[in-house]
Design a protein around this motif. Structure first.
Motif, PDB file in Angstrom:
ATOM      1  N   ALA A  91      29.858  46.476  34.112  1.00 13.87           N
ATOM      2  CA  ALA A  91      29.073  47.063  35.213  1.00 13.87           C
ATOM      3  C   ALA A  91      29.902  47.088  36.496  1.00 13.87           C
ATOM      4  O   ALA A  91      29.828  48.038  37.275  1.00 13.87           O
ATOM      5  N   THR A  92      30.700  46.053  36.706  1.00 13.66           N
ATOM      6  CA  THR A  92      31.570  45.994  37.884  1.00 13.66           C
ATOM      7  C   THR A  92      32.564  47.155  37.856  1.00 13.66           C
ATOM      8  O   THR A  92      32.766  47.851  38.859  1.00 13.66           O
ATOM      9  N   ALA A  93      33.168  47.371  36.687  1.00 15.99           N
ATOM     10  CA  ALA A  93      34.141  48.464  36.542  1.00 15.99           C
ATOM     11  C   ALA A  93      33.465  49.814  36.709  1.00 15.99           C
ATOM     12  O   ALA A  93      34.018  50.733  37.311  1.00 15.99           O
ATOM     13  N   TYR A  94      32.257  49.932  36.198  1.00 18.83           N
ATOM     14  CA  TYR A  94      31.528  51.208  36.297  1.00 18.83           C
ATOM     15  C   TYR A  94      31.271  51.569  37.754  1.00 18.83           C
ATOM     16  O   TYR A  94      31.490  52.707  38.171  1.00 18.83           O
ATOM     17  N   MET A  95      30.826  50.596  38.528  1.00 18.68           N
ATOM     18  CA  MET A  95      30.481  50.877  39.920  1.00 18.68           C
ATOM     19  C   MET A  95      31.710  51.241  40.743  1.00 18.68           C
ATOM     20  O   MET A  95      31.600  51.925  41.760  1.00 18.68           O
ATOM     21  N   ASP A  96      32.879  50.751  40.328  1.00 18.51           N
ATOM     22  CA  ASP A  96      34.103  51.065  41.056  1.00 18.51           C
ATOM     23  C   ASP A  96      34.946  52.136  40.351  1.00 18.51           C
ATOM     24  O   ASP A  96      36.086  52.374  40.747  1.00 18.51           O
ATOM     25  N   SER A  97      34.404  52.738  39.300  1.00 19.28           N
ATOM     26  CA  SER A  97      35.095  53.807  38.547  1.00 19.28           C
ATOM     27  C   SER A  97      36.467  53.386  38.039  1.00 19.28           C
ATOM     28  O   SER A  97      37.475  54.042  38.292  1.00 19.28           O
ATOM     29  N   HIS A 142      37.014  41.731  33.728  1.00 18.86           N
ATOM     30  CA  HIS A 142      37.578  41.739  35.086  1.00 18.86           C
ATOM     31  C   HIS A 142      39.113  41.800  35.048  1.00 18.86           C
ATOM     32  O   HIS A 142      39.731  42.486  35.859  1.00 18.86           O
ATOM     33  N   SER A 143      39.712  41.051  34.131  1.00 20.17           N
ATOM     34  CA  SER A 143      41.173  41.065  34.030  1.00 20.17           C
ATOM     35  C   SER A 143      41.670  42.447  33.619  1.00 20.17           C
ATOM     36  O   SER A 143      42.640  42.967  34.172  1.00 20.17           O
ATOM     37  N   GLY A 174      52.397  51.040  49.015  1.00 23.99           N
ATOM     38  CA  GLY A 174      52.806  50.173  47.912  1.00 23.99           C
ATOM     39  C   GLY A 174      51.962  48.928  47.772  1.00 23.99           C
ATOM     40  O   GLY A 174      51.951  48.293  46.728  1.00 23.99           O
ATOM     41  N   ARG A 175      51.248  48.554  48.833  1.00 20.10           N
ATOM     42  CA  ARG A 175      50.365  47.396  48.698  1.00 20.10           C
ATOM     43  C   ARG A 175      49.090  47.787  47.987  1.00 20.10           C
ATOM     44  O   ARG A 175      48.697  48.956  48.009  1.00 20.10           O
ATOM     45  N   ARG A 176      48.452  46.843  47.349  1.00 24.30           N
ATOM     46  CA  ARG A 176      47.155  47.124  46.736  1.00 24.30           C
ATOM     47  C   ARG A 176      46.155  46.070  47.151  1.00 24.30           C
ATOM     48  O   ARG A 176      46.467  44.888  47.206  1.00 24.30           O
ATOM     49  N   PHE A 177      44.962  46.527  47.450  1.00 25.22           N
ATOM     50  CA  PHE A 177      43.846  45.639  47.768  1.00 25.22           C
ATOM     51  C   PHE A 177      42.776  45.876  46.713  1.00 25.22           C
ATOM     52  O   PHE A 177      42.277  46.983  46.561  1.00 25.22           O
ATOM     53  N   LEU A 178      42.449  44.859  45.942  1.00 24.92           N
ATOM     54  CA  LEU A 178      41.447  45.008  44.891  1.00 24.92           C
ATOM     55  C   LEU A 178      40.228  44.167  45.232  1.00 24.92           C
ATOM     56  O   LEU A 178      40.359  43.026  45.668  1.00 24.92           O
ATOM     57  N   THR A 179      39.077  44.737  45.010  1.00 19.63           N
ATOM     58  CA  THR A 179      37.863  43.957  45.167  1.00 19.63           C
ATOM     59  C   THR A 179      36.747  44.638  44.399  1.00 19.63           C
ATOM     60  O   THR A 179      36.884  45.780  43.967  1.00 19.63           O
ATOM     61  N   SER A 180      35.648  43.916  44.208  1.00 18.45           N
ATOM     62  CA  SER A 180      34.481  44.523  43.580  1.00 18.45           C
ATOM     63  C   SER A 180      33.621  45.089  44.697  1.00 18.45           C
ATOM     64  O   SER A 180      32.835  44.378  45.309  1.00 18.45           O
ATOM     65  N   GLY A 181      33.818  46.377  44.960  1.00 19.60           N
ATOM     66  CA  GLY A 181      33.149  46.988  46.101  1.00 19.60           C
ATOM     67  C   GLY A 181      31.735  47.443  45.787  1.00 19.60           C
ATOM     68  O   GLY A 181      30.827  47.262  46.583  1.00 19.60           O
TER      69      GLY A 181
END
Lengths: 540, 171
Positions: A83-89, A52-53, A400-407
């Motif tokens: 798997a989290t990274a895969y789903m969010d590419s 995740h990091s 310039g802002r970023r919103f990160l989440t596990s979508g």
């Protein structure tokens, strides 16, 4: 040179300066080589957090995130993160240790078939059988992870291979994989068809997804929107693709989106879908009402996404940024004044809180307030559940802002470790981790990493002593709840104190501004705990 | 749900078969048969996959297969323009009385007898599926002990063949 040293040299050659990991018996050689290198190793407290990091790091830095763990449990703990990274590419390279190559398959101590276990959610994986293949494999892994539709690549390296001698390290300069040639440029004929469809449309609408951010196409998208006058909605993953104050900005679609955005999709006569698979959560609540006559242009770098979830009239395979650039010169302004007016009329006044409830805070007010107070380049990381939707709906997007989440996977526990990665990628930007008391406890151990590295992260905890979103679903479907009660939660302020992390708990809206100012001013990690009514709703 | 025959060129490496078959189970596609072997280029294997599905599923199968890094090329074979063959070995119960009539059927089908014992006869035959089905049907009258089939393999007729293109990245 030892293969492990070659691995580290190859990482440096890929511009890697930070890795997230956890050592162990079958990755010792690599750790010894890392010790002697200039690469920063961030020790997490559980391997899932390393993935995740690395993901948070990748999303903020625009580079490939790297995580390293040992074999067996170290590798299997990575799985949810991969798997989290895969789903969010998200582009990741995960390096795992493996038992001695001659002993694979004998159920050795800490042996796990990690390439097999992650097969369905890695973009590609390697089990290294010859140390001389390492330079090519690492080169390919970074290339595959970061090009086309990005995704995680896993390299499993047996301990004897790490220790083997490589005579001469030759890092290949280019990659040539005959089965992997992503399409970048859009097909000119299709672009002409798309441009024609746009010129013929009366109620065009852009649906922007995470692909816009992954291809860094925000600037091109803004120019495209300004030139054509076409309004825009976005998915959860596409949050941040257009500034919220742009007059063409309508809002987020989906089950948890805004009704005006969903209605816009239903009313449009042309949908320009960019960089999104339009998954069930995004399309939910729209699909029944969509205008059957609406034409659809679908831009995606992954041809398999075109036609998968929504039918398409004009498929456009390629990189979002490249295709938008190709289109900008060809498109003309569409007369959308009436259409925009109609869309704005859909917009309801945000339901203001009737009156302040004693002993609890309105989370929507919290997000709106911090959104005003945070910098224009702040990073907000939302966990999963009600906190995620509150954050997604009420945090204002700015350039310039970023919103990160596990979508995609919706992984609880993502927020805290992803914020660690984000902060390490951008130490000068404000980073806020928005978490609920459920997801916070799934990654509590990362308080150790945050404390050890004195990461200046604001942890914004919405504590409703409930798994709020599940509670809401159960309430709606069964009228009763089960297994969502977290009433015996620890005292999170004391808990953070034990880690040497300062914190404040607030119970009313009126305390918020001062408390948040304190959190911003504080150097180092800070917990701001907001006590929320257990029955607080996600949307209303 | 129509039947389609896909010829898939893949890198001849370990793990490829598992990736391909895993993809089918993961995405819920139906697979009738899969056969695989080395090609004229030892670095390339060719899989012949028989799948069932409508146009949507077929398109998804091709696209998802294409996403696998080890998959080099996918061609759907036109039944009119291709030769489909399968190899089957069938062990049949025999007696003194039945042996002659079995041998007669074997010769009608241009199959080969590869093993004979007091109680059994083993027949090897190649053909398209309907020929093999027809033969098995006839052998059922004598009592089949075992059937082993390779699954379909296929090649295009005439000078047509599947080439590995080298595409440029920007294509």
């Amino acid at each position: 040179m030892k293969a492990a040293e070659a691995i580290v040299k190859c990482l440096i050659n890929e511009n890697v300066d930070t890795v997230f990991g956890y050592p162990g018996g079958h990755i010792l050689e690599v750790y010894e080589a890392l010790r002697k290198s200039k690469i920063r190793h961030v020790l997490v407290r559980q391997e899932q957090a390393a993935a995740h990091s690395a993901s948070g790091y990748a999303r903020v830095s625009g580079k490939v995130g790297v995580c390293i763990t040992t074999s067996g449990p170290g590798a299997t703990n990575l799985i949810t993160g991969i798997a989290t990274a895969y789903m969010d590419s998200i582009p990741l390279v995960a390096i795992t240790g493996q038992v001695n190559s001659t002993k694979i398959g004998r159920d050795m101590f800490q042996e796990a078939d990690i390439t097999g276990a992650t097969e369905s959610f890695t973009k590609h994986s390697y089990l290294v059988k010859n140390e001389n293949d390492l330079p090519r494999i690492i080169k390919e892994a970074f290339y595959i992870a970061s090009t086309g539709r990005p995704g995680p690549v896993l390299i499993d390296i047996p301990s004897d291979i790490q220790a083997a001698e490589i005579e001469k390290l030759v890092i290949p300069e280019t990659v040539n994989i005959r089965g992997y040639k992503p399409t970048i440029k859009g097909h000119v004929g299709q672009i002409k068809r798309a441009v024609k469809a746009i010129s013929e449309s009366k109620r065009p609408l852009i649906i922007a997804g995470g692909g816009v951010l992954l291809s860094h196409a925000e600037g091109e998208l803004l120019s495209f929107v300004e030139k054509t006058g076409i309004p825009l909605v976005h998915t959860l993953m596409g949050k941040g693709s257009l500034p919220g104050d742009n007059r063409h900005y309508i809002g987020m679609i989906g089950n948890h989106g805004f009704s005006e955005a969903n209605r816009a999709v239903a009313k449009a006569d042309l949908l320009i879908i960019i960089g999104t698979r339009v998954a069930d959560r995004a399309w939910g609540g729209i699909s029944d009402q969509t205008n059957e006559e609406a034409r659809i242009i679908h831009i995606d770098v992954d041809p398999a996404e075109i036609g998968k979830n929504v039918g398409t009239h004009i498929p456009l395979v390629g990189d979002a940024r490249t295709i938008l650039t190709q289109m900008i010169d060809r498109v003309d302004r569409v007369d959308t004044d009436e259409w925009l007016k109609e869309l704005k009329s859909f917009k309801k006044e945000h339901i203001k809180r009737k009156k302040e409830k004693a002993g609890s805070i309105d989370p929507k007010y919290v997000i709106e307030t911090i959104s005003k107070k945070l910098d224009d380049n702040a990073v907000i990381v939302a966990d999963v559940g009600q906190n995620q939707i509150w954050a997604a709906r009420h945090f204002e997007d700015k350039i310039g802002r970023r919103f990160l989440t596990s979508g995609g996977l919706g992984t609880m526990g993502y927020g805290l470790p992803a914020a660690v990665g984000a902060k390490i990628a951008a130490p000068d930007r404000q980073v806020v981790a928005v978490v609920g008391d459920g997801g916070f406890q799934m990654s509590l151990y990362e308080l150790g990493t945050i404390s050890q590295n004195n990461l200046d992260i604001i942890i914004l905890l919405f504590n409703n002593s409930r798994l709020g979103m599940v509670r809401e679903l159960q309430d709606r479907y069964y009228g009763k709840t089960n297994a969502v009660d977290l009433d015996k939660n620890p005292d999170f302020i004391k808990l953070c104190d034990a880690y040497g992390i300062k914190g404040v708990r607030i119970n009313s809206d009126s305390e918020l501004e001062d408390a948040f100012e304190t959190a911003i001013r504080h150097k180092g990690p800070f917990l701001l705990e907001c006590v929320v009514d257990p029955n607080e709703s996600t949307i209303l | 749900m129509s039947r389609h025959v896909l010829s898939v060129l893949v890198e001849n490496q370990s793990g490829v078969l598992s990736r391909v078959s895993g993809l089918f189970s993961r995405r819920g596609y139906n697979i009738d048969s899969l056969s695989v072997g080395e090609t004229e280029d030892p670095k390339v294997s060719r899989m012949t996959i028989v799948v069932r599905g409508d146009d949507y599923i077929l398109e998804q199968i091709k696209k998802q297969l294409n996403k696998l890094i080890d998959v080099i090329k996918i061609v759907e074979l036109d039944p009119q323009q291709s030769v489909f063959r399968e190899l089957a070995m069938i062990k049949v119960n025999t007696t003194m009385e039945t042996r002659a009539s079995i041998i007669e059927i074997v010769s009608i089908f241009r199959a080969n007898i590869v093993d004979v014992s007091n109680e059994t006869l083993t027949v090897e035959m190649t053909g398209d599926e309907s020929k093999i089905e027809a033969f098995i049907n006839l052998m059922n009258n004598y009592g089949i002990v075992e059937v082993v089939r390779t699954g379909l393999t296929a090649i295009e007729r005439g000078s047509r063949h599947i080439k590995i293109q080298t595409r440029s990245e920007e294509e």
